[in-house]
Each structure stands twice: as structure tokens, then as C-alpha cells.
Design a protein around this motif. Structure first.
Motif, short mmCIF file in Angstrom:
data_model
loop_
_atom_site.label_atom_id
_atom_site.label_comp_id
_atom_site.label_asym_id
_atom_site.label_seq_id
_atom_site.Cartn_x
_atom_site.Cartn_y
_atom_site.Cartn_z
N ILE A 81 0.85 -1.19 0.00
CA ILE A 81 0.00 0.00 0.00
C ILE A 81 0.89 1.24 0.00
N VAL A 82 0.58 2.17 -0.89
CA VAL A 82 1.29 3.44 -0.94
C VAL A 82 0.33 4.50 -0.42
N SER A 83 0.64 5.04 0.75
CA SER A 83 -0.29 5.90 1.49
C SER A 83 -0.35 7.31 0.91
N GLU A 84 -1.18 8.15 1.54
CA GLU A 84 -1.33 9.55 1.16
C GLU A 84 0.02 10.26 1.23
N ASN A 85 0.33 11.00 0.17
CA ASN A 85 1.59 11.75 0.06
C ASN A 85 2.83 10.86 0.04
N ALA A 86 2.65 9.57 -0.13
CA ALA A 86 3.77 8.64 -0.26
C ALA A 86 3.98 8.32 -1.74
N THR A 87 5.13 7.72 -2.04
CA THR A 87 5.51 7.47 -3.43
C THR A 87 6.13 6.09 -3.56
N LEU A 88 5.83 5.43 -4.68
CA LEU A 88 6.49 4.18 -5.06
C LEU A 88 7.31 4.44 -6.31
N ASN A 89 8.62 4.18 -6.24
CA ASN A 89 9.49 4.29 -7.41
C ASN A 89 10.14 2.93 -7.66
N VAL A 90 9.75 2.27 -8.74
CA VAL A 90 10.32 0.98 -9.11
C VAL A 90 11.29 1.22 -10.26
N ASN A 91 12.56 1.01 -9.98
CA ASN A 91 13.61 1.39 -10.94
C ASN A 91 14.28 0.15 -11.54
N GLY A 92 13.49 -0.68 -12.21
CA GLY A 92 14.07 -1.80 -12.92
C GLY A 92 14.85 -1.33 -14.14
N ALA A 93 15.54 -2.27 -14.77
CA ALA A 93 16.34 -1.94 -15.95
C ALA A 93 16.19 -3.05 -16.98
N LEU A 94 16.54 -2.76 -18.22
CA LEU A 94 16.45 -3.73 -19.30
C LEU A 94 17.37 -4.92 -19.00
N SER A 95 16.82 -6.11 -19.09
CA SER A 95 17.61 -7.32 -18.87
C SER A 95 18.32 -7.72 -20.15
N THR A 96 19.52 -8.26 -20.00
CA THR A 96 20.27 -8.70 -21.17
C THR A 96 19.67 -9.96 -21.77
N ASP A 97 18.99 -10.76 -20.95
CA ASP A 97 18.32 -11.97 -21.41
C ASP A 97 16.86 -11.87 -21.02
N PRO A 98 15.96 -11.70 -21.99
CA PRO A 98 14.54 -11.51 -21.65
C PRO A 98 13.92 -12.70 -20.94
N ASP A 99 14.53 -13.88 -21.05
CA ASP A 99 13.99 -15.05 -20.35
C ASP A 99 14.43 -15.10 -18.89
N LEU A 100 15.53 -14.39 -18.56
CA LEU A 100 16.03 -14.41 -17.18
C LEU A 100 15.52 -13.23 -16.36
N LEU A 101 15.27 -12.10 -17.00
CA LEU A 101 14.76 -10.90 -16.34
C LEU A 101 15.62 -10.50 -15.15
N GLU A 102 16.94 -10.62 -15.31
CA GLU A 102 17.81 -10.42 -14.15
C GLU A 102 17.81 -8.98 -13.64
N ASN A 103 17.50 -8.01 -14.49
CA ASN A 103 17.52 -6.62 -14.06
C ASN A 103 16.13 -6.05 -13.80
N GLU A 104 15.11 -6.79 -14.18
CA GLU A 104 13.76 -6.33 -13.89
C GLU A 104 13.44 -6.53 -12.42
N VAL A 105 12.49 -5.74 -11.96
CA VAL A 105 11.92 -5.95 -10.63
C VAL A 105 10.72 -6.88 -10.78
N ILE A 106 10.64 -7.88 -9.93
CA ILE A 106 9.55 -8.86 -10.03
C ILE A 106 8.73 -8.87 -8.74
#
Length: 522
Positions: free
Chosen positions: A234-259
Motif C-alpha cells: 500500500i502506498v499511502s497519502e503523500n507517499a511514493t512508489l518508485n520501481v527502478n528496474g532496468a532492461l535485462s540482457t536476457d529476456p527469459d532471465l529478467l535479471e535486471n527487472e523488478v519482479i
């Protein structure tokens, strides 16, 4: 006489069956080390520390002509073992004189929990440990064993407190417009040292973890967040969610994505919807961003609430995938969303529901729904301008809902609905441009200006009901192939805003609709 003989024969047969059924005098000889097993090693799937596994089974066969008794069946680690057995219906870690009749078998059921407080357990290495034990049958020359193996992952656990005296679990209280509101939602606020999720260890959340008023939760590239049943964020009033994933070198591994997914790691749970709750962006949460994330297997992926006129859109989501949800991938309620290179699929209701008006801009996004677990009432994309309660129906503005260079498709038809309650005092603005859309109305149920596909105010350069050629919809692989009718139909003006597709492929010269540039399937 014949009837008497038949009656006597039936009586004898019944007596023989009854005597065998009630027989108590089996002569069990000691086993001779000739047991056979359904497997020589039981591999339990990956688990988190302190969380119990699923139940696995081992079948033990007595192939001989003799009834046998196994003097001992036990775990090598004894009472210190994190494994648990159930032998022929009896739970424990050590058993004596386990009997198996001739040409028969018995089941042993196996579970495990790796308790980090157990001083007998080995330490983790790189946040993992291969935890082993063995089931030992008999001793000496008749000794046999079956190995038990599981991979255990260490994690950061976030859970509410429980009152030891009453058993009551901590619930959340929110500050809304300066007033305190108590809820029955089990969970707690994140502490200051918990406001950055890293990729060093997975995070396992029990109940709802709340980002406190005025704080920001930052999720770094490669982080893994796992939710227990009925849990979420839950992201409350005046709070913020920043998800800073990055492009994965292998789309099947998703090593840089946030899951974001469930805490059940067994393969059988890999694509099961509804295993956890939702990520809820409360009213007056601000500047929420999600980039390169995969969110899957919950009830509602993102619940985005209110603030349609926010200076910065309530949510900006880019290069992200949402799939396998019991109800909705995205449920937006009179809010503001910008989405680019977004892929949503496989939801029990709608993949994207934009309700009670709001402000929305989707560019190079693939909104699909190939749900096949049950009957689906709603299309892949649902748009309306009202909120219905027991007491009233409230109508509000749909300021804009733009879909540029998108694919909106699925296994039903139509796959988008514009559910407007008309009122001269509110506006209902939408437009589909250079998109591949699925909409057939063979029964002429959808009439009015909203479904006038010749009206260039609302529809421009779209293609209807042509095959998108997705790679594998059941596995949520929605990249398009060489035969896709989305190929080359995108407008360059929108492609220049999002020059690379979700896999980092440049699309500026000949943009395809949707989140992916097409490829040639192997």
C-alpha cells in the motif's frame, strides 16, 4: 434344494471374505534390505527460509511374497531435521516396526521448513543453501536410504506483529487528511531502514506493507518481492512508489527487472492467478513510477485510486508486464495514468479497467486477455465514467483515454467496451489511433457514436479483427511474429516518443503496434 445350495454357497463366500477382512494374525518377518522406492532422491522445490514447503511423496514397495516389518524408518538428522514425515498416516521423524504386506506398498509424505533459528543448520552461502537429509530404512546389512534435497533461499521478511497473549495480529492505521483511520487490514508500515528494496536478498511480505505518509519506497533493479496469501503493498497519502528496474540482457532471465509475485516458488504455482492481493496506490499518493517490472499471479495487479488532475500523473508505468490476475491487471478508479511499452494479459475480469472517468494515455501497449480458467464477463479493456453504489450512481469526466500504436486483443469478442452514462454536464473523450483492435458486434448490441468506427474524432487508422500472431498467449509471450497484422501500422509520431520497444529494439523506422517490434519465430 437348488435355492438352499445357492444360499449356502453365498453364505460360505461371505464368511470367507469376512474372515480375511478381519484377519489379525499376519506373520510379519523382518525386512531383508530389498525394499524398492518410487525414486532414489526426493527433490523438494525451492523454498524460502522459515516457510513450509508443499507436500511431496515417496512410495515404498515390498515386492516379495512375505509380509515384512521394517524395524526402523527415520530421518538421518533426527529431531533436529527440518524435514517432516508422515508414514502411513502417522506423523513424526522416527518410526518403529513399519509393516508392509506382501506385494504391497506404503506412502511416505514429506515436507520441510528450514528454520534459521536452528543452531544445527548450516549457514547460507550467497543467500542460498542446498539443504539435505535422508530417510533411513533399517540398519546394518539391511540398511537402505532415500536422499531428500531442497534449495533454501534466505530473504528479508516483513510481517506484522502478533500479540502473544491474545494472538491478535497488528492492523494498519492510516492518516487521511489529518485524521486517523483504523482498518482491519493486517500489516504494518515500513520502517525507515526498509524504504529501499535492493537485489541483495528477496523480500517476503506477510499482510500489507504500507509506505508511510510522506515517504518514498525505492525498489532497485533486480529486486524480487514475494507476497504471501492475502498480502500486498500500500502506498499511502503523500507517499511514493518508485520501481527502478532496468532492461535485462536476457529476456527469459529478467535479471535486471523488478519482479512482484507470490512466495510460492514451486513450478506448479508459477502461473496460478490470485495467490496474493494487490499493489494499492491510495488516493493522494503522488508521483508513482514503475519501470521494467513484472507483476504477476495476484488478485489485482495495480489498484490505482483517484487524483485524475494530478500535476504529474498518479502513475507512470513503462516497459512492464502484468499477467495472471484473478480479477484485474490494472484497476484504475478516476485517476491518471501514462503507460508506454506496457503488456497486460490473462485476467479473470478485465486486463485493464479504467473506471469512473479519469485521464489515461497508453502508447505502444499490448492489452490482451486470453483467460481460460473460467467464464469472463468483461473485455480486455473496459472504460466507463460512473461509480455505482447501493445508494446512487455518480458520473464524472473521462478527460481523455488515448490508445496510440496499441494492440487490444484476446480470446473473446469484443475486447473493448466504452460503457458511458451520457450526461451533458460531463465529458467522455477517447481515441484509438493506429492500433490493432478486436471488435465484432454480430448481434448489433453496441450502437451510438462511441462505436462509430468511421468517426475520426475517436478512431483513426486502426485495423480490426486481424490476427496479431502472438508467440504464446498461454505462457504470456506476447511478442508478435512476422505474420502479425500489427506490423508496420504504427504512426512514426508516437514511435518517436517511445523509440525502443520493451526489449530495447529500435522502432523509429517502421513502428509496429504494441509493446514489441515483430520478430521471426524459431
Amino acid at each position: 434344494m437348488a435355492i438352499k445350495r445357492i444360499t449356502y454357497f453365498i453364505f460360505c463366500i461371505a464368511l470367507l471374505i469376512l474372515s480375511n477382512a478381519c484377519r489379525k494374525d499376519f506373520d510379519f518377518a523382518p525386512s531383508t534390505g530389498n525394499l524398492e522406492f518410487s525414486k532414489d532422491t526426493v527433490y523438494l522445490d525451492t523454498i524460502f527460509a522459515n516457510i513450509g514447503s508443499s507436500t511431496y511423496n515417496l512410495k515404498v514397495y515390498n515386492r516379495s511374497d512375505d509380509d515384512i516389518s521394517i524395524p526402523t524408518v527415520k530421518l538421518n538428522r533426527g529431531e533436529n531435521s527440518g524435514f517432516r514425515l508422515n508414514v502411513d498416516g502417522v506423523a513424526g521423524k522416527s518410526f518403529n516396526n513399519v509393516e508392509i504386506q506382501a506385494k504391497d506398498s506404503l506412502f511416505i509424505f514429506i515436507e520441510t521448513t528450514f528454520n534459521t533459528d536452528n543452531p544445527n543448520n548450516d549457514p547460507f552461502f550467497n543467500n542460498e543453501i542446498l539443504y539435505t537429509d535422508k530417510i533411513e530404512f533399517d540398519t546394518g546389512s539391511n540398511y537402505q536410504d532415500v536422499e531428500l534435497v531442497t534449495l533454501v533461499k534466505d530473504a528479508v521478511f516483513i510481517f506484522p506483529e502478533r500479540d502473544d497473549a491474545t494472538g491478535i495480529i497488528e492492523t494498519l492505521t492510516f492518516d487521511v487528511n489529518g485524521e486517523q483511520f483504523e482498518t482491519e487490514i493486517q500489516g504494518r508500515e515500513l520502517m525507515p531502514d526498509e524504504l529501499t528494496f535492493t537485489n541483495e536478498k528477496p523480500y517476503v511480505i506477510y499482510g500489507y506493507a504500507a509506505v508511510p505518509n510522506g515517504e518514498t519506497l525505492t525498489v532497485n533493479a533486480g529486486a524480487r518481492i514475494h507476497f504471501h496469501a492475502d498480502s500486498g503493498l500500500i502506498v499511502s497519502e503523500n507517499a511514493t512508489l518508485n520501481v527502478n528496474g532496468a532492461l535485462s540482457t536476457d529476456p527469459d532471465l529478467l535479471e535486471n527487472e523488478v519482479i512482484f509475485e507470490s512466495d510460492r516458488l514451486e513450478p506448479n504455482f508459477e502461473n496460478v492467478p490470485g495467490q496474493w492481493g494487490t499493489i494499492w496506490l491510495f488516493e493522494n499518493s503522488i508521483n508513482n513510477t514503475i519501470n521494467y517490472a513484472t507483476i504477476k499471479n495476484g488478485t489485482v495487479g495495480l489498484l490505482v485510486d483517484a487524483n485524475p488532475d494530478a500535476v504529474n500523473d498518479k502513475l507512470t508505468i513503462t516497459n512492464s508486464q502484468l499477467y495472471n490476475f484473478g480479477n484485474y491487471g490494472i484497476l484504475a478508479i478516476n485517476t491518471s495514468i501514462t503507460a508506454e511499452n506496457l503488456v497486460v494479459n490473462n485476467s479473470g475480469q478485465s486486463s485493464v479497467a479504467l473506471t469512473f472517468g479519469g485521464k489515461y494515455n497508453f502508447t505502444h501497449s499490448t492489452i490482451a486477455n486470453y483467460w481460460n480458467n473460467s467464464f469472463r464477463q468483461f473485455p480486455a479493456l473496459l472504460i466507463n465514467n460512473f461509480l455505482e453504489t447501493e445508494d446512487a450512481v455518480t458520473i464524472t469526466n473521462l478527460t481523455e483515454a488515448n490508445f496510440n500504436n496499441c494492440i487490444i486483443y484476446g480470446n473473446d469478442n469484443p475486447e473493448f467496451i466504452l460503457d458511458e452514462i451520457e450526461d451533458d454536464s460531463v465529458i467522455f473523450n477517447f481515441k484509438f489511433t493506429n492500433s490493432l483492435l478486436r471488435f465484432s458486434d454480430n448481434l448489433n448490441e453496441f450502437t451510438g457514436d462511441n462505436y462509430n468506427f468511421e468517426n475520426t474524432v475517436n478512431y483513426e487508422n486502426n485495423i480490426f479483427n486481424q490476427e496479431p500472431d502472438f508467440k504464446n498467449t498461454s505462457l504470456n509471450k506476447l511478442i508478435i511474429g512476422d505474420n502479425s497484422n500489427a506490423n508496420g501500422i504504427g504512426a512514426s509520431s508516437f514511435a518517436s516518443q517511445v523509440p525502443n520497444d520493451i526489449l530495447g529494439v529500435n522502432r523509429t523506422s517502421a513502428p509496429d503496434a504494441g509493446a514489441y517490434q515483430h520478430t521471426v519465430f524459431e
